[in-house]
Design a protein around this motif. Structure first.
Motif, PDB file in Angstrom:
ATOM      1  N   ASN A   1      94.081  31.702  13.483  1.00 41.45           N
ATOM      2  CA  ASN A   1      95.457  31.262  13.348  1.00 41.45           C
ATOM      3  C   ASN A   1      95.782  30.327  14.508  1.00 41.45           C
ATOM      4  O   ASN A   1      94.948  30.089  15.384  1.00 41.45           O
ATOM      5  CB  ASN A   1      96.424  32.460  13.295  1.00 41.45           C
ATOM      6  CG  ASN A   1      96.321  33.338  14.544  1.00 41.45           C
ATOM      7  OD1 ASN A   1      96.014  32.860  15.639  1.00 41.45           O
ATOM      8  ND2 ASN A   1      96.588  34.624  14.385  1.00 41.45           N
ATOM      9  N   GLU A   2      97.014  29.788  14.515  1.00 37.38           N
ATOM     10  CA  GLU A   2      97.379  28.798  15.523  1.00 37.38           C
ATOM     11  C   GLU A   2      97.235  29.351  16.944  1.00 37.38           C
ATOM     12  O   GLU A   2      96.733  28.682  17.836  1.00 37.38           O
ATOM     13  CB  GLU A   2      98.826  28.341  15.289  1.00 37.38           C
ATOM     14  CG  GLU A   2      99.015  27.476  14.051  1.00 37.38           C
ATOM     15  CD  GLU A   2      98.372  26.117  14.185  1.00 37.38           C
ATOM     16  OE1 GLU A   2      98.126  25.691  15.325  1.00 37.38           O
ATOM     17  OE2 GLU A   2      98.100  25.482  13.153  1.00 37.38           O
ATOM     18  N   GLU A   3      97.670  30.585  17.155  1.00 40.30           N
ATOM     19  CA  GLU A   3      97.629  31.174  18.490  1.00 40.30           C
ATOM     20  C   GLU A   3      96.197  31.373  18.969  1.00 40.30           C
ATOM     21  O   GLU A   3      95.846  31.008  20.108  1.00 40.30           O
ATOM     22  CB  GLU A   3      98.354  32.521  18.485  1.00 40.30           C
ATOM     23  CG  GLU A   3      98.424  33.181  19.864  1.00 40.30           C
ATOM     24  CD  GLU A   3      99.155  34.520  19.839  1.00 40.30           C
ATOM     25  OE1 GLU A   3      99.179  35.189  20.891  1.00 40.30           O
ATOM     26  OE2 GLU A   3      99.691  34.874  18.774  1.00 40.30           O
ATOM     27  N   LYS A   4      95.348  31.943  18.092  1.00 42.79           N
ATOM     28  CA  LYS A   4      93.960  32.191  18.477  1.00 42.79           C
ATOM     29  C   LYS A   4      93.197  30.878  18.649  1.00 42.79           C
ATOM     30  O   LYS A   4      92.355  30.754  19.525  1.00 42.79           O
ATOM     31  CB  LYS A   4      93.276  33.065  17.426  1.00 42.79           C
ATOM     32  CG  LYS A   4      93.754  34.502  17.420  1.00 42.79           C
ATOM     33  CD  LYS A   4      93.003  35.336  16.386  1.00 42.79           C
ATOM     34  CE  LYS A   4      93.461  36.783  16.406  1.00 42.79           C
ATOM     35  NZ  LYS A   4      92.748  37.601  15.397  1.00 42.79           N
ATOM     36  N   SER A   5      93.507  29.911  17.776  1.00 43.23           N
ATOM     37  CA  SER A   5      92.852  28.608  17.875  1.00 43.23           C
ATOM     38  C   SER A   5      93.200  27.931  19.190  1.00 43.23           C
ATOM     39  O   SER A   5      92.329  27.357  19.869  1.00 43.23           O
ATOM     40  CB  SER A   5      93.276  27.725  16.698  1.00 43.23           C
ATOM     41  OG  SER A   5      92.716  26.446  16.799  1.00 43.23           O
ATOM     42  N   SER A   6      94.472  27.991  19.575  1.00 34.89           N
ATOM     43  CA  SER A   6      94.919  27.394  20.833  1.00 34.89           C
ATOM     44  C   SER A   6      94.267  28.082  22.031  1.00 34.89           C
ATOM     45  O   SER A   6      93.823  27.420  22.983  1.00 34.89           O
ATOM     46  CB  SER A   6      96.441  27.491  20.939  1.00 34.89           C
ATOM     47  OG  SER A   6      96.899  26.960  22.152  1.00 34.89           O
ATOM     48  N   LYS A   7      94.178  29.397  21.980  1.00 33.61           N
ATOM     49  CA  LYS A   7      93.564  30.165  23.061  1.00 33.61           C
ATOM     50  C   LYS A   7      92.088  29.831  23.199  1.00 33.61           C
ATOM     51  O   LYS A   7      91.563  29.658  24.315  1.00 33.61           O
ATOM     52  CB  LYS A   7      93.743  31.660  22.804  1.00 33.61           C
ATOM     53  CG  LYS A   7      93.261  32.542  23.928  1.00 33.61           C
ATOM     54  CD  LYS A   7      93.542  34.013  23.638  1.00 33.61           C
ATOM     55  CE  LYS A   7      93.042  34.902  24.768  1.00 33.61           C
ATOM     56  NZ  LYS A   7      93.305  36.344  24.493  1.00 33.61           N
ATOM     57  N   LEU A   8      91.411  29.707  22.044  1.00 34.52           N
ATOM     58  CA  LEU A   8      89.987  29.376  22.053  1.00 34.52           C
ATOM     59  C   LEU A   8      89.761  27.975  22.629  1.00 34.52           C
ATOM     60  O   LEU A   8      88.866  27.766  23.452  1.00 34.52           O
ATOM     61  CB  LEU A   8      89.421  29.457  20.636  1.00 34.52           C
ATOM     62  CG  LEU A   8      87.930  29.114  20.478  1.00 34.52           C
ATOM     63  CD1 LEU A   8      87.055  30.102  21.243  1.00 34.52           C
ATOM     64  CD2 LEU A   8      87.534  29.095  19.005  1.00 34.52           C
ATOM     65  N   LYS A   9      90.590  27.014  22.216  1.00 35.30           N
ATOM     66  CA  LYS A   9      90.450  25.645  22.716  1.00 35.30           C
ATOM     67  C   LYS A   9      90.685  25.579  24.223  1.00 35.30           C
ATOM     68  O   LYS A   9      89.999  24.835  24.926  1.00 35.30           O
ATOM     69  CB  LYS A   9      91.424  24.710  21.988  1.00 35.30           C
ATOM     70  CG  LYS A   9      90.994  24.356  20.567  1.00 35.30           C
ATOM     71  CD  LYS A   9      91.928  23.341  19.946  1.00 35.30           C
ATOM     72  CE  LYS A   9      91.461  22.939  18.562  1.00 35.30           C
ATOM     73  NZ  LYS A   9      92.354  21.936  17.932  1.00 35.30           N
ATOM     74  N   THR A  10      91.658  26.342  24.712  1.00 38.06           N
ATOM     75  CA  THR A  10      91.939  26.378  26.153  1.00 38.06           C
ATOM     76  C   THR A  10      90.726  26.910  26.905  1.00 38.06           C
ATOM     77  O   THR A  10      90.339  26.373  27.954  1.00 38.06           O
ATOM     78  CB  THR A  10      93.165  27.261  26.433  1.00 38.06           C
ATOM     79  OG1 THR A  10      94.306  26.712  25.757  1.00 38.06           O
ATOM     80  CG2 THR A  10      93.441  27.324  27.929  1.00 38.06           C
ATOM     81  N   GLU A  11      90.132  27.955  26.373  1.00 34.05           N
ATOM     82  CA  GLU A  11      88.948  28.547  26.996  1.00 34.05           C
ATOM     83  C   GLU A  11      87.781  27.567  27.007  1.00 34.05           C
ATOM     84  O   GLU A  11      87.077  27.418  28.012  1.00 34.05           O
ATOM     85  CB  GLU A  11      88.556  29.813  26.216  1.00 34.05           C
ATOM     86  CG  GLU A  11      87.358  30.556  26.793  1.00 34.05           C
ATOM     87  CD  GLU A  11      87.002  31.775  25.964  1.00 34.05           C
ATOM     88  OE1 GLU A  11      85.824  32.191  25.998  1.00 34.05           O
ATOM     89  OE2 GLU A  11      87.892  32.321  25.278  1.00 34.05           O
ATOM     90  N   ILE A  12      87.602  26.866  25.884  1.00 34.35           N
ATOM     91  CA  ILE A  12      86.500  25.909  25.778  1.00 34.35           C
ATOM     92  C   ILE A  12      86.727  24.716  26.697  1.00 34.35           C
ATOM     93  O   ILE A  12      85.803  24.243  27.369  1.00 34.35           O
ATOM     94  CB  ILE A  12      86.335  25.448  24.319  1.00 34.35           C
ATOM     95  CG1 ILE A  12      85.806  26.607  23.463  1.00 34.35           C
ATOM     96  CG2 ILE A  12      85.373  24.262  24.223  1.00 34.35           C
ATOM     97  CD1 ILE A  12      85.804  26.326  21.979  1.00 34.35           C
ATOM     98  N   LYS A  13      87.969  24.214  26.754  1.00 31.73           N
ATOM     99  CA  LYS A  13      88.278  23.078  27.631  1.00 31.73           C
ATOM    100  C   LYS A  13      88.023  23.425  29.091  1.00 31.73           C
ATOM    101  O   LYS A  13      87.531  22.589  29.858  1.00 31.73           O
ATOM    102  CB  LYS A  13      89.728  22.644  27.435  1.00 31.73           C
ATOM    103  CG  LYS A  13      89.970  21.822  26.181  1.00 31.73           C
ATOM    104  CD  LYS A  13      91.410  21.332  26.112  1.00 31.73           C
ATOM    105  CE  LYS A  13      91.636  20.450  24.897  1.00 31.73           C
ATOM    106  NZ  LYS A  13      93.036  19.959  24.822  1.00 31.73           N
ATOM    107  N   ALA A  14      88.350  24.664  29.465  1.00 30.34           N
ATOM    108  CA  ALA A  14      88.110  25.100  30.841  1.00 30.34           C
ATOM    109  C   ALA A  14      86.626  25.117  31.147  1.00 30.34           C
ATOM    110  O   ALA A  14      86.183  24.704  32.230  1.00 30.34           O
ATOM    111  CB  ALA A  14      88.719  26.490  31.057  1.00 30.34           C
ATOM    112  N   HIS A  15      85.825  25.570  30.174  1.00 28.75           N
ATOM    113  CA  HIS A  15      84.374  25.611  30.355  1.00 28.75           C
ATOM    114  C   HIS A  15      83.806  24.190  30.474  1.00 28.75           C
ATOM    115  O   HIS A  15      82.963  23.915  31.342  1.00 28.75           O
ATOM    116  CB  HIS A  15      83.719  26.330  29.181  1.00 28.75           C
ATOM    117  CG  HIS A  15      82.218  26.362  29.250  1.00 28.75           C
ATOM    118  ND1 HIS A  15      81.526  27.367  29.893  1.00 28.75           N
ATOM    119  CD2 HIS A  15      81.284  25.491  28.769  1.00 28.75           C
ATOM    120  CE1 HIS A  15      80.233  27.124  29.807  1.00 28.75           C
ATOM    121  NE2 HIS A  15      80.059  25.995  29.125  1.00 28.75           N
ATOM    122  N   ILE A  16      84.287  23.290  29.607  1.00 26.09           N
ATOM    123  CA  ILE A  16      83.797  21.904  29.626  1.00 26.09           C
ATOM    124  C   ILE A  16      84.176  21.216  30.929  1.00 26.09           C
ATOM    125  O   ILE A  16      83.393  20.456  31.508  1.00 26.09           O
ATOM    126  CB  ILE A  16      84.342  21.124  28.407  1.00 26.09           C
ATOM    127  CG1 ILE A  16      83.725  21.677  27.117  1.00 26.09           C
ATOM    128  CG2 ILE A  16      84.039  19.633  28.540  1.00 26.09           C
ATOM    129  CD1 ILE A  16      84.297  21.064  25.856  1.00 26.09           C
TER     130      ILE A  16
END
Length: 250
Positions: free
Chosen positions: A16-31
């Motif tokens: 969902n939007e919330e989980k997708s946003s959280k996942l993207k934030t986590e991935i962006k931090a890793h990148i």
């Protein structure tokens, strides 16, 4: 071929939007920490593995499949639908597309610079940038010729751009300077049909659309866009009076 036993469990991976946003934030931090723009999160790897079991995925590269997965937030069922739309669209409007080479494209259409991007460029949010110079378009070439070039460039972007391009989405920048309805617009029913169908056939996540050099004609263009674009996408359009004001956003 039947899709049974391949998609029913897909909703467990859908975000969902919330989980997708959280996942993207986590991935962006890793990148940001590793500078690995082709990084795949374990959830994304799991979704890719599931998708590759489907007949439509056969013979396709991982990057190609991931672009479609990202466009549908890892929902396998919706990704399969998008892939199916993509291949059916190409078969209907661009027969023989699977055997194309660069020499099959109309060089004049490529060189008119109607749409282009500079690989690797991003806006402030990390979205890829795609430029539209509508006044460079000449309708005498027909939408099919333009569609051929668009599809070829899409395949090139799959190869050239890292995964975060497809995960983050794109920002369109369109200038309407020197625009003319008589030269640049062809609103035949076929062209409207193709333009509308394209929105659900390619995995471009459009995050923003900025229109620059806008004069009085922009209101007419926005009204026409309602015939093609979804309401959600229309809400992402922002009119910029001066081109230099784009720096505030991109």
């Amino acid at each position: 071929m039947e899709k049974q036993d391949l998609t029913p469990k897909s909703t467990k991976l859908a975000l969902n939007e919330e989980k997708s946003s959280k996942l993207k934030t986590e991935i962006k931090a890793h990148i940001k920490e590793t500078n690995d723009r082709d990084y795949l999160h374990p959830l994304e790897k799991k979704a890719l593995k599931k998708l590759k079991r489907h007949p439509l995925a056969k013979g396709q590269s991982d990057k190609f499949l991931l672009a479609f997965l990202f466009a549908r937030k890892l929902n396998i069922e919706r990704t399969v639908e998008l892939l199916d739309n993509h291949f059916k669209f190409l078969d209907k409007y661009l027969p023989g597309w699977a055997n194309w080479t660069f020499d099959d494209l109309n060089r004049q259409v490529l060189e008119m610079g109607y749409q282009f991007q500079i690989p690797g460029t991003r806006d402030k949010e990390g979205n890829g940038l795609i430029y539209l110079y509508i006044s460079n378009y000449d309708k005498k070439y027909g939408i099919v010729q333009v569609l051929m070039c668009f599809t070829y460039l899409f395949q090139y972007y799959i190869w050239k751009e890292p995964l975060d391009y497809w995960r983050n989405g794109v920002t369109y920048i369109e200038t309407i300077k020197n625009f003319s309805f008589s030269k640049h617009v062809d609103m035949t029913s076929k062209n409207q049909q193709i333009s509308k169908a394209m929105l659900n056939c390619y995995p471009f996540l459009i995050k923003h659309m900025y229109i620059t050099d806008a004069g009085a004609i922009v209101s007419t263009l926005l009204s026409m866009s309602k015939l093609i674009l979804k309401k959600k996408l229309i809400q992402r359009i922002k009119v910029i009076k001066k081109r230099e004001d784009l720096l505030e956003f991109v």
